[in-house]
Design an enzyme around this catalytic site. Structure first.
Site, PDB file in Angstrom:
ATOM      1  N   GLU A  26      21.842  40.907 -11.553  1.00 14.30           N
ATOM      2  CA  GLU A  26      21.403  40.372 -11.087  1.00 14.30           C
ATOM      3  C   GLU A  26      20.330  41.625 -10.829  1.00 14.30           C
ATOM      4  OE1 GLU A  26      19.732  37.662  -9.747  1.00 14.30           O
ATOM      5  OE2 GLU A  26      20.883  36.462 -10.998  1.00 14.30           O
ATOM      6  N   TYR A  59      17.252  38.093  -1.764  1.00 18.09           N
ATOM      7  CA  TYR A  59      16.903  37.069  -2.890  1.00 18.09           C
ATOM      8  C   TYR A  59      18.566  37.025  -3.969  1.00 18.09           C
ATOM      9  CZ  TYR A  59      16.361  35.754  -7.527  1.00 18.09           C
ATOM     10  OH  TYR A  59      16.499  34.859  -8.557  1.00 18.09           O
ATOM     11  N   ASP A 119      13.188  33.794  -5.523  1.00 16.19           N
ATOM     12  CA  ASP A 119      12.360  34.648  -5.667  1.00 16.19           C
ATOM     13  C   ASP A 119      10.470  34.430  -5.955  1.00 16.19           C
ATOM     14  OD1 ASP A 119      12.323  33.581  -7.815  1.00 16.19           O
ATOM     15  OD2 ASP A 119      13.045  35.115  -9.334  1.00 16.19           O
ATOM     16  N   CYS A 142       6.920  26.602 -15.135  1.00 13.08           N
ATOM     17  CA  CYS A 142       5.566  27.014 -14.119  1.00 13.08           C
ATOM     18  C   CYS A 142       5.354  28.363 -14.393  1.00 13.08           C
ATOM     19  CB  CYS A 142       6.301  25.992 -12.947  1.00 13.08           C
ATOM     20  SG  CYS A 142       5.436  25.810 -11.249  1.00 13.08           S
ATOM     21  N   CYS A 191       2.967  21.086 -17.400  1.00 10.34           N
ATOM     22  CA  CYS A 191       3.851  20.302 -15.964  1.00 10.34           C
ATOM     23  C   CYS A 191       4.227  19.276 -17.391  1.00 10.34           C
ATOM     24  CB  CYS A 191       2.519  19.880 -15.616  1.00 10.34           C
ATOM     25  SG  CYS A 191       1.880  20.714 -14.483  1.00 10.34           S
ATOM     26  N   CYS A 202       8.221  19.730 -17.933  1.00  6.50           N
ATOM     27  CA  CYS A 202       8.869  20.169 -16.377  1.00  6.50           C
ATOM     28  C   CYS A 202       9.258  18.599 -15.953  1.00  6.50           C
ATOM     29  CB  CYS A 202       7.953  20.994 -15.724  1.00  6.50           C
ATOM     30  SG  CYS A 202       8.877  21.086 -13.877  1.00  6.50           S
TER      31      CYS A 202
END
Ligand code: SF4
Length: 287
Positions: free
Chosen positions: A27, A110, A128, A177, A184, A187
């Site tokens: 991370e 985050y 994030d 996205c 789209c 998605c």
């Protein structure tokens, strides 16, 4: 969303582990570095620093060498300080408690939430830039304020597989996205997404905003002090332990004064040591 991830998620190396320390390292690396590049470096880094205790005991010079290619090198030193706190205050184990995670050096809200969800199965949403864009477009008429966005992010996390959910939202933001021209049609949120339905009046205008982010450095990057600092550190990474290196020439478009100014700020950040009495000779910090 979970099914979409199983079929379309990015197979990044650090997603195969359930070790909290390995997840925390990934991370930190992925905060400001393209995920694929972070994954490559992560495998090398974990081979060298498989536990917080090993990283805490290493020399800062060795840690900075291992951070090569990731950029934003202060993260390496912050991660080492986090490892020291984990050893000193948590018995060498990454804490599962969200507040304790947030108190670790270099771990913001985050990253703390991502680690809590991915490593400990906690139902907390990690927001994030990418996730903010996905949820903001899918669920809000207007760009949302942080508090309602965070509340929604928490509420959406499914009771089972919160880690998969976290990865899935990250990947939707990174690959579908997109800032410009969201895909789209590909998605999993398309049937309920307000943005895709055209509900947001500014949706069309927002589709043509310019991309930002660490993945693609802006043009003129070579003229920035960040570029210069990266090149200075790369030269020092190639020296032997403890060896001083004299910087007496311009680097790229940066004159010698700019080089020396950069060395001064890097010394203040703990990234290099300056030879006493010199502004031109430096080495990686011995610790
Ligand atoms: S449907 Fe389109 S705008 Fe909505 S979340 Fe998916 S990619 Fe983004």
């Amino acid at each position: 969303v979970l099914d979409w991830y199983e079929a379309q998620g990015r197979p990044l190396a650090f997603r195969t582990t359930s070790d909290p320390w390995a997840i925390l390292v990934s991370e930190v690396m992925a905060q400001q570095t393209q995920a694929a590049r972070a994954a490559e470096a992560w495998s090398r880094f974990m081979a060298a620093y498989g536990t917080p205790a090993i990283l805490a005991a290493a020399s800062p010079a060795a840690v900075l060498r291992s951070w090569r290619g990731l950029g934003y090198n202060r993260r390496a030193l912050a991660l080492q300080r986090a490892a020291a706190v984990i050893v000193a205050e948590h018995g060498g184990q990454v804490p599962a408690d969200l507040a304790a995670l947030e108190r670790l050096p270099g771990i913001g809200p985050y990253s703390a939430r991502a680690v809590a969800a991915l490593a400990f199965g906690r139902r907390v949403g990690a927001v994030d830039t990418n996730v903010r864009r996905v949820l903001g477009r899918a669920f809000f008429d207007e760009p949302p304020a942080p508090a309602p966005l965070k509340a929604l992010a928490d509420e959406l996390v499914p009771p089972r597989r919160p880690g998969v959910w976290t990865h899935a939202l990250m990947d939707i933001g990174a690959t579908v996205c997109r800032i410009r021209n969201p895909r789209c049609e590909a998605c999993p949120l398309r049937t309920t997404c307000l943005y895709a339905a055209g509900a947001r009046p500014t949706a069309k205008a927002r589709r043509v905003t310019h991309p930002r982010g660490a993945a693609k450095p802006p043009s003129g990057f070579r003229t920035t002090s960040r570029w210069l600092r990266g090149r200075i550190l790369d030269r020092l990474r190639d020296t032997d332990d403890g060896a001083w290196l004299a910087f007496t020439d311009p680097i790229g478009d940066h004159g010698i004064d700019a080089v020396h100014t950069a060395l001064g700020t890097m010394a203040r950040d703990g990234l290099v040591e300056l030879r006493p009495g010199s502004q031109a000779e430096a080495r990686l910090p011995a610790g």
